[in-house]
Design a protein around this motif. Structure first.
Motif, PDB file in Angstrom:
ATOM      1  N   ALA A 224     -15.064 -10.883  -0.990  1.00 31.87           N
ATOM      2  CA  ALA A 224     -14.975 -10.040  -0.027  1.00 31.87           C
ATOM      3  C   ALA A 224     -13.284  -9.352   0.228  1.00 31.87           C
ATOM      4  O   ALA A 224     -13.089  -8.337   0.413  1.00 31.87           O
ATOM      5  N   GLY A 225     -12.285 -10.468  -0.304  1.00 29.15           N
ATOM      6  CA  GLY A 225     -10.960  -9.898  -0.606  1.00 29.15           C
ATOM      7  C   GLY A 225     -10.717  -9.144  -1.522  1.00 29.15           C
ATOM      8  O   GLY A 225      -9.677  -8.261  -1.508  1.00 29.15           O
ATOM      9  N   TYR A 226     -11.471  -8.872  -2.654  1.00 30.86           N
ATOM     10  CA  TYR A 226     -11.264  -8.002  -3.582  1.00 30.86           C
ATOM     11  C   TYR A 226     -11.753  -6.801  -3.504  1.00 30.86           C
ATOM     12  O   TYR A 226     -11.213  -5.680  -3.303  1.00 30.86           O
ATOM     13  N   GLU A 227     -13.012  -6.718  -3.508  1.00 28.21           N
ATOM     14  CA  GLU A 227     -13.847  -5.463  -3.507  1.00 28.21           C
ATOM     15  C   GLU A 227     -13.455  -4.430  -2.215  1.00 28.21           C
ATOM     16  O   GLU A 227     -13.117  -3.402  -2.433  1.00 28.21           O
ATOM     17  N   ASN A 228     -13.400  -5.326  -1.171  1.00 25.41           N
ATOM     18  CA  ASN A 228     -13.353  -4.338   0.163  1.00 25.41           C
ATOM     19  C   ASN A 228     -11.883  -3.781   0.188  1.00 25.41           C
ATOM     20  O   ASN A 228     -11.574  -2.638   0.753  1.00 25.41           O
ATOM     21  N   THR A 229     -10.797  -4.549  -0.495  1.00 26.21           N
ATOM     22  CA  THR A 229      -9.480  -4.362  -0.283  1.00 26.21           C
ATOM     23  C   THR A 229      -9.262  -3.099  -1.202  1.00 26.21           C
ATOM     24  O   THR A 229      -8.295  -2.115  -1.193  1.00 26.21           O
ATOM     25  N   VAL A 230      -9.792  -3.163  -2.344  1.00 27.91           N
ATOM     26  CA  VAL A 230      -9.595  -2.040  -3.530  1.00 27.91           C
ATOM     27  C   VAL A 230     -10.171  -0.915  -2.803  1.00 27.91           C
ATOM     28  O   VAL A 230      -9.374   0.399  -2.939  1.00 27.91           O
ATOM     29  N   HIS A 231     -11.336  -0.854  -2.163  1.00 32.40           N
ATOM     30  CA  HIS A 231     -11.822   0.471  -1.782  1.00 32.40           C
ATOM     31  C   HIS A 231     -10.912   1.121  -0.298  1.00 32.40           C
ATOM     32  O   HIS A 231     -10.652   1.963  -0.287  1.00 32.40           O
ATOM     33  N   ALA A 232     -10.451   0.076   0.427  1.00 32.50           N
ATOM     34  CA  ALA A 232      -9.862   0.246   1.499  1.00 32.50           C
ATOM     35  C   ALA A 232      -8.349   0.995   1.182  1.00 32.50           C
ATOM     36  O   ALA A 232      -7.930   1.885   1.897  1.00 32.50           O
ATOM     37  N   ILE A 233      -7.720   0.408   0.092  1.00 29.85           N
ATOM     38  CA  ILE A 233      -6.511   1.181  -0.594  1.00 29.85           C
ATOM     39  C   ILE A 233      -6.807   2.315  -0.967  1.00 29.85           C
ATOM     40  O   ILE A 233      -6.038   3.243  -0.594  1.00 29.85           O
ATOM     41  N   GLY A 234      -7.713   2.764  -1.698  1.00 34.11           N
ATOM     42  CA  GLY A 234      -7.983   3.825  -2.388  1.00 34.11           C
ATOM     43  C   GLY A 234      -8.223   5.040  -1.312  1.00 34.11           C
ATOM     44  O   GLY A 234      -7.743   6.111  -1.225  1.00 34.11           O
ATOM     45  N   THR A 235      -9.322   4.554  -0.512  1.00 29.39           N
ATOM     46  CA  THR A 235      -9.630   5.663   0.646  1.00 29.39           C
ATOM     47  C   THR A 235      -8.558   5.823   1.685  1.00 29.39           C
ATOM     48  O   THR A 235      -8.457   6.933   2.118  1.00 29.39           O
ATOM     49  N   GLY A 236      -7.628   4.832   1.991  1.00 26.69           N
ATOM     50  CA  GLY A 236      -6.571   4.947   2.812  1.00 26.69           C
ATOM     51  C   GLY A 236      -5.399   5.768   2.307  1.00 26.69           C
ATOM     52  O   GLY A 236      -5.044   6.753   2.961  1.00 26.69           O
ATOM     53  N   LEU A 237      -5.135   5.956   0.810  1.00 31.43           N
ATOM     54  CA  LEU A 237      -4.293   6.700   0.324  1.00 31.43           C
ATOM     55  C   LEU A 237      -4.845   8.091   0.057  1.00 31.43           C
ATOM     56  O   LEU A 237      -4.071   9.121   0.550  1.00 31.43           O
ATOM     57  N   LEU A 238      -6.174   8.129  -0.034  1.00 31.36           N
ATOM     58  CA  LEU A 238      -6.749   9.571  -0.035  1.00 31.36           C
ATOM     59  C   LEU A 238      -6.725  10.315   1.358  1.00 31.36           C
ATOM     60  O   LEU A 238      -6.194  11.366   1.513  1.00 31.36           O
ATOM     61  N   THR A 239      -7.020   9.461   2.254  1.00 27.46           N
ATOM     62  CA  THR A 239      -7.054  10.002   3.770  1.00 27.46           C
ATOM     63  C   THR A 239      -5.467  10.558   3.993  1.00 27.46           C
ATOM     64  O   THR A 239      -5.299  11.500   4.611  1.00 27.46           O
ATOM     65  N   VAL A 240      -4.577   9.774   3.597  1.00 29.03           N
ATOM     66  CA  VAL A 240      -3.134  10.376   3.908  1.00 29.03           C
ATOM     67  C   VAL A 240      -2.921  11.490   3.088  1.00 29.03           C
ATOM     68  O   VAL A 240      -2.131  12.400   3.453  1.00 29.03           O
ATOM     69  N   LEU A 241      -3.186  11.336   1.761  1.00 28.66           N
ATOM     70  CA  LEU A 241      -2.716  12.485   1.059  1.00 28.66           C
ATOM     71  C   LEU A 241      -3.469  13.888   1.537  1.00 28.66           C
ATOM     72  O   LEU A 241      -3.060  14.895   1.447  1.00 28.66           O
ATOM     73  N   GLY A 242      -4.851  13.574   1.939  1.00 30.06           N
ATOM     74  CA  GLY A 242      -5.270  14.913   2.812  1.00 30.06           C
ATOM     75  C   GLY A 242      -4.901  15.507   4.074  1.00 30.06           C
ATOM     76  O   GLY A 242      -5.160  16.266   4.630  1.00 30.06           O
TER      77      GLY A 242
END
Length: 375
Positions: A224-242
């Motif tokens: 839970a701490g690995y996969e979900n956090t990888v995705h949340a960092i990636g989508t969070g950065l994409l959202t901010v960049l957009g």
């Protein structure tokens, strides 16, 4: 429902389900029949409903899901009260706010060290969002530095087995199981200042966590701490960049793009009525927080990122199964996203957003890669 278009933009499908069939029976790609629930009020109510069991013994046998050996299956995600209450109480003794906040310097150092290696162009999933959570979990559990590369390798293979070797996932699970068993034995012999040692020591009266419970908890924290956090960092950065100039609000980013838009399956212990439909006892129910978090009845202008928005998203769940690791996830996202933006204020995508590839999963929402230009 599961198509390339869905993986790129699941929210159009979620909107249609929420508006027209908020509780509906469908078949998953593997043929498993499930009920999808998509409205915020229904999802939130069911998350707190004691009739909604997470114990597979209460299912009708139609759920296939992810199979684990018994020694890794005795975790909080598969238990109802009173077992869940007992284990959660023991875990809370060890997984304290103070322990989580104590990880802040190590998380910050890991983020800075990873970013120090980048120059010009990078893939922020491969080079940053991937390795950072593994390092945090290894710090949390007390995994020695020399074991961390293979620990991450096993985790990657377990979550995404090679197409030409589907049995590799099972071998990786076996390797992780063996490693965690050995690590627990080492911590039992020589306790250290880490969560695993604290879990071993946690007790209430004469009650302590069993060997299988310890191993399962460590495994749950890893997955839970690995996969979900990888995705949340990636989508969070994409959202901010957009959204240039958008302040980083971790709660709003988690609402907008939850890394696990479909929560763990539930099994009703009696027939229940949801949004006008009767869901039979033992059916598999999937609660779609990716849809609930954008329900206009709960959030105004839900498809827009609004920093400081009031209201409680359901990304971490609700009720007795609320994610025990939520404080750690928030801390990781705050540091991970904030550090990138401070270090690289001119950060931008290296390809058009429409060319980004998403992982082909209805359960998770994550990018395959996030290519960026750093300056």
């Amino acid at each position: 429902m599961i198509s390339a278009e869905f993986h790129t933009d699941p929210h159009t499908v979620y909107r249609r389900l929420r508006e027209h069939t908020p509780a509906t029976r469908v078949e998953l790609p593997d043929g498993s029949p499930v009920w999808l629930v998509t409205r915020y009020a229904d999802v939130r109510a069911l998350l707190a409903d004691p009739r909604m069991s997470v114990d597979k013994a209460n299912g009708d046998g139609s759920w296939r899901g992810f199979s684990l050996p018994p020694a890794l299956d005795a975790n909080l995600l598969n238990m109802d009260p009173p077992n869940h209450t007992r284990i959660r109480r023991l875990v809370s003794q060890a997984f304290t706010p103070r322990r989580v906040d104590g990880l802040r310097p190590a998380i910050q150092k890991t983020a800075d060290d990873l970013l120090d290696r980048l120059d010009g162009q990078a893939d922020l999933i491969r080079d940053y969002a991937g390795p950072l959570p593994v390092a945090v979990i290894c710090d949390l559990l007390g995994v020695p530095d020399g074991d961390r590369d293979r620990f991450r390798s096993w985790t990657d293979v377990m979550l995404v087995p090679p197409r030409d070797d589907p049995a590799a996932g099972a071998r990786a699970i076996g390797a992780i199981h063996a490693y965690l068993s050995g690590l627990i034995a080492a911590k039992r012999a020589e306790p250290a200042d880490d969560l695993l040692s604290a879990l071993i020591a946690a007790r209430e009266d004469s009650d302590r966590l069993s060997e299988d419970e310890l191993t399962s908890l460590a495994f749950l924290l890893l997955v839970a701490g690995y996969e979900n956090t990888v995705h949340a960092i990636g989508t969070g950065l994409l959202t901010v960049l957009g959204n240039p100039g958008l302040p980083v609000d971790v709660e709003e980013l988690l609402r907008y793009e939850p890394p696990a838009p479909v929560l763990l399956r539930r099994f009703p212990t009696e027939d229940i009525e949801v949004a006008g439909a009767v869901v039979p006892r033992g059916s598999t129910v999937l609660l779609v927080v990716g849809a609930a978090n954008r329900d206009p009845d709960a959030f105004g202008d839900p498809d827009t990122v609004v920093p400081g928005r009031a209201g409680g998203h359901l990304t971490f769940g609700h009720g007795i199964h609320y994610c025990v690791g939520a404080p750690l996830a928030r801390l990781e996202l705050e540091i991970a996203i904030g550090t990138v933006l401070r270090r690289f204020p001119s950060l931008r995508l290296a390809v058009p957003s429409g060319e980004l590839r998403w992982r082909p999963s209805f359960r998770t929402r994550g990018l395959v890669a996030l290519p960026v230009l750093l300056a």
